[in-house]
Design a protein around this motif. Structure first.
Motif, PDB file in Angstrom:
ATOM      1  N   CYS A  97      -0.157  -5.352   5.975  1.00  0.00           N
ATOM      2  CA  CYS A  97       0.798  -6.447   5.789  1.00  0.00           C
ATOM      3  C   CYS A  97       0.461  -7.659   6.650  1.00  0.00           C
ATOM      4  O   CYS A  97       0.844  -8.788   6.317  1.00  0.00           O
ATOM      5  CB  CYS A  97       2.218  -5.967   6.080  1.00  0.00           C
ATOM      6  SG  CYS A  97       2.858  -4.794   4.866  1.00  0.00           S
ATOM      7  N   ASN A 101       0.097 -10.833   2.765  1.00  0.00           N
ATOM      8  CA  ASN A 101       1.548 -10.997   2.676  1.00  0.00           C
ATOM      9  C   ASN A 101       2.046 -10.397   1.364  1.00  0.00           C
ATOM     10  O   ASN A 101       1.756 -10.914   0.288  1.00  0.00           O
ATOM     11  CB  ASN A 101       1.906 -12.480   2.741  1.00  0.00           C
ATOM     12  CG  ASN A 101       3.404 -12.712   2.652  1.00  0.00           C
ATOM     13  OD1 ASN A 101       4.194 -11.771   2.638  1.00  0.00           O
ATOM     14  ND2 ASN A 101       3.804 -13.969   2.601  1.00  0.00           N
ATOM     15  N   PRO A 102       2.827  -9.305   1.409  1.00  0.00           N
ATOM     16  CA  PRO A 102       3.261  -8.659   0.170  1.00  0.00           C
ATOM     17  C   PRO A 102       4.240  -9.486  -0.649  1.00  0.00           C
ATOM     18  O   PRO A 102       4.429  -9.225  -1.840  1.00  0.00           O
ATOM     19  CB  PRO A 102       3.924  -7.366   0.666  1.00  0.00           C
ATOM     20  CG  PRO A 102       4.344  -7.664   2.055  1.00  0.00           C
ATOM     21  CD  PRO A 102       3.309  -8.603   2.608  1.00  0.00           C
ATOM     22  N   ARG A 212       3.321  -8.199  -6.927  1.00  0.00           N
ATOM     23  CA  ARG A 212       2.300  -8.265  -5.863  1.00  0.00           C
ATOM     24  C   ARG A 212       2.523  -7.156  -4.838  1.00  0.00           C
ATOM     25  O   ARG A 212       1.579  -6.471  -4.440  1.00  0.00           O
ATOM     26  CB  ARG A 212       2.341  -9.630  -5.178  1.00  0.00           C
ATOM     27  CG  ARG A 212       1.330  -9.777  -4.035  1.00  0.00           C
ATOM     28  CD  ARG A 212       1.467 -11.131  -3.349  1.00  0.00           C
ATOM     29  NE  ARG A 212       0.606 -11.271  -2.187  1.00  0.00           N
ATOM     30  CZ  ARG A 212      -0.645 -11.695  -2.231  1.00  0.00           C
ATOM     31  NH1 ARG A 212      -1.191 -12.010  -3.388  1.00  0.00           N
ATOM     32  NH2 ARG A 212      -1.362 -11.800  -1.129  1.00  0.00           N
ATOM     33  N   ALA A 213       3.778  -6.982  -4.440  1.00  0.00           N
ATOM     34  CA  ALA A 213       4.080  -5.945  -3.456  1.00  0.00           C
ATOM     35  C   ALA A 213       3.801  -4.563  -4.023  1.00  0.00           C
ATOM     36  O   ALA A 213       3.256  -3.690  -3.335  1.00  0.00           O
ATOM     37  CB  ALA A 213       5.543  -6.048  -3.008  1.00  0.00           C
ATOM     38  N   LEU A 216       0.027  -4.017  -4.232  1.00  0.00           N
ATOM     39  CA  LEU A 216      -0.502  -3.795  -2.892  1.00  0.00           C
ATOM     40  C   LEU A 216      -0.173  -2.389  -2.415  1.00  0.00           C
ATOM     41  O   LEU A 216      -1.027  -1.689  -1.855  1.00  0.00           O
ATOM     42  CB  LEU A 216       0.070  -4.837  -1.923  1.00  0.00           C
ATOM     43  CG  LEU A 216      -0.336  -4.697  -0.448  1.00  0.00           C
ATOM     44  CD1 LEU A 216      -1.841  -4.838  -0.291  1.00  0.00           C
ATOM     45  CD2 LEU A 216       0.394  -5.739   0.407  1.00  0.00           C
ATOM     46  N   TYR A 217       1.060  -1.964  -2.650  1.00  0.00           N
ATOM     47  CA  TYR A 217       1.465  -0.623  -2.230  1.00  0.00           C
ATOM     48  C   TYR A 217       0.663   0.443  -2.963  1.00  0.00           C
ATOM     49  O   TYR A 217       0.267   1.459  -2.376  1.00  0.00           O
ATOM     50  CB  TYR A 217       2.960  -0.419  -2.477  1.00  0.00           C
ATOM     51  CG  TYR A 217       3.472   0.904  -1.954  1.00  0.00           C
ATOM     52  CD1 TYR A 217       3.693   1.092  -0.590  1.00  0.00           C
ATOM     53  CD2 TYR A 217       3.719   1.970  -2.808  1.00  0.00           C
ATOM     54  CE1 TYR A 217       4.149   2.297  -0.095  1.00  0.00           C
ATOM     55  CE2 TYR A 217       4.173   3.183  -2.323  1.00  0.00           C
ATOM     56  CZ  TYR A 217       4.389   3.341  -0.967  1.00  0.00           C
ATOM     57  OH  TYR A 217       4.830   4.547  -0.480  1.00  0.00           O
ATOM     58  N   MET A 304       6.616  -1.729   4.459  1.00  0.00           N
ATOM     59  CA  MET A 304       6.435  -2.789   3.470  1.00  0.00           C
ATOM     60  C   MET A 304       7.748  -3.494   3.165  1.00  0.00           C
ATOM     61  O   MET A 304       7.780  -4.714   2.985  1.00  0.00           O
ATOM     62  CB  MET A 304       5.827  -2.238   2.182  1.00  0.00           C
ATOM     63  CG  MET A 304       5.752  -3.280   1.072  1.00  0.00           C
ATOM     64  SD  MET A 304       4.704  -2.826  -0.300  1.00  0.00           S
ATOM     65  CE  MET A 304       3.098  -3.276   0.360  1.00  0.00           C
ATOM     66  N   PHE A 308       8.098  -7.435   3.630  1.00  0.00           N
ATOM     67  CA  PHE A 308       8.475  -8.215   2.443  1.00  0.00           C
ATOM     68  C   PHE A 308       9.700  -9.072   2.730  1.00  0.00           C
ATOM     69  O   PHE A 308       9.724 -10.279   2.436  1.00  0.00           O
ATOM     70  CB  PHE A 308       8.743  -7.256   1.282  1.00  0.00           C
ATOM     71  CG  PHE A 308       8.968  -7.943  -0.035  1.00  0.00           C
ATOM     72  CD1 PHE A 308       7.908  -8.160  -0.906  1.00  0.00           C
ATOM     73  CD2 PHE A 308      10.236  -8.361  -0.421  1.00  0.00           C
ATOM     74  CE1 PHE A 308       8.111  -8.796  -2.130  1.00  0.00           C
ATOM     75  CE2 PHE A 308      10.452  -8.986  -1.629  1.00  0.00           C
ATOM     76  CZ  PHE A 308       9.380  -9.205  -2.489  1.00  0.00           C
TER      77      PHE A 308
END
Length: 410
Positions: A97, A101-102, A212-213, A216-217, A304, A308
């Protein structure tokens, strides 16, 4: 080729059913909810086997220990491993992170009203219940484990007269495992329906503002899953342990992916432990405890969520205070939330209280947690057998796998 098919046939059908169910659910959408009765039938059968499995296997495993110092050694090594791997998971996600940037590019609106947050903060309540009958509910597994440990210690203190009880519990454990084997025959159908429902309900939300989050996860948890499970298996039993773990992990992983439940995945985890040759006294203690306390996947998503929301509400995440606070809050929340009866939004309460986020952020956290729940559960569940392998090496020595008997098929 025939040998490979015989070894991996059940895993192949599980994976195929999950993929087919996911595709059907994504196309069908929310209409896939009509499959709920079929999915619930499979899950309910697993839930019904969890309580007798924990009570019979755990009590018989402890009662066979003539030296209670060994019990202390197993529990202490389990707790060290749980906290240690959870800390590694938190730091791993913090590093990601900080680099990515998530919440970048997320456009979120907060027009919908938010209901007041509910959830029990009585952490000690997870260890006891007010009535004996409440022990036999999957919502009170930690209380059941505490009672079972006390029951087993009492059997040891009774001595020779308790041997018939211990033998009965051992036979009952074998019977429950056979029942689980029968239940798993319908696993492809049940898990396929469950995955269709999950994708029908939440699959399309992944392409929304949280995409996006979520992406990414997905990358982070896949990397963490492969690396962490390989490392734990290697620490536990070297290269042979790594090979055998990956050969046997699919049923437990697919069950976790489809049901999003550590409790429902416990029977499959017990079967894998038997295939790995993990000593029963270790597996019967570590795996039930792990289902409630060892949650590396949950640690990842809690960090996260914090990163976030810090980005959304313009709160600096990369400060020493907030970084340390994020790790502590994520670790504590992941350790205790799974065992609190009717915990509800306890993790969200921890995060809101620590960082002062507005209550309107609750829907974001709930949505993030819901969409990523399946993948988090896979890491939570599969990490328990890896941890059990490490505990086995600490308790039984580095050659425990070679010394173990070849497991019988369930």
């Amino acid at each position: 080729m025939k040998h490979i098919w015989n070894n991996y046939r059940s895993s192949f059908w599980l994976i195929l059913s999950m993929l087919l169910g996911g595709a059907i659910g994504f196309v069908w959408g929310e209409g896939a909810s009509v499959l709920q009765p079929v999915a619930d039938t499979f899950l309910n059968l697993l839930y019904c086997s969890v309580v007798p499995l924990i009570f019979c296997s755990l009590s018989s495993a402890i009662a066979r220990m003539t030296d209670l110092s060994k019990l202390k050694k197993i529990v202490s090594s389990f707790m060290v491993g749980t906290i240690g791997t959870g800390l590694v998971a938190c730091l791993f996600m913090v590093g990601v992170c900080l680099l990515i940037n998530p919440a970048e590019g997320a456009q979120l609106t907060f027009e919908e009203p938010t209901e007041p947050l509910t959830g029990s903060m009585n952490i000690l309540a997870m260890f006891t219940v007010s009535d004996f009958t409440q022990l036999f509910s999957r919502t009170n597994l930690m209380a059941l484990i505490v009672f079972t440990v006390l029951f087993a210690v009492a059997l040891i203190q009774v001595g020779e007269r308790a041997k018939p009880v211990v033998q009965t519990l051992e036979v009952l454990t074998d019977v429950v495992l056979k029942i689980i084997g029968l239940i798993m025959k319908i696993a492809p159908l049940g898990l396929g329906c469950y995955f269709a429902i999950l994708m029908g309900s939440y699959g399309r939300q992944v392409v929304g503002p949280l995409s996006r989050a979520i992406l990414l996860y997905l990358v982070v948890i896949l990397v963490y899953f492969v690396v962490s499970q390989t490392v734990m298996a290697y620490i536990g039993a070297g290269r042979k342990g790594v090979k055998r773990w990956w050969q046997t992990c699919v049923p437990a992983a697919m069950t976790a992916l489809g049901t999003c439940s550590s409790a429902a995945s416990l029977p499959a985890n017990m079967v894998q432990a038997s295939q790995l040759g993990i000593p029963k006294q270790v597996a019967d203690l570590v795996l039930p405890l792990g289902a409630n306390l060892h949650k590396d996947g949950s640690c990842l998503i809690q960090v996260m969520k914090i990163a976030f929301l810090c980005s959304v509400f313009d709160i600096p995440f990369a400060t020493p205070r907030n970084l340390i606070l994020a790790v502590v809050v994520a670790l504590v929340a992941s350790l205790v939330v799974g065992g609190i009866p009717a915990g509800g939004y306890v993790a969200e309460l921890f995060i809101l209280s620590a960082f002062g986020f507005p209550a309107v952020s609750v829907p974001i956290m709930v949505l993030l947690g819901t969409i990523t729940d399946a993948l988090s559960t896979v890491v939570n569940v599969t990490g328990d057998t890896g941890l059990a392998m490490m505990v086995s090496r600490f308790v039984e020595g580095k050659n425990w796998m070679e010394d173990s008997h070849q497991p019988s098929e369930v």
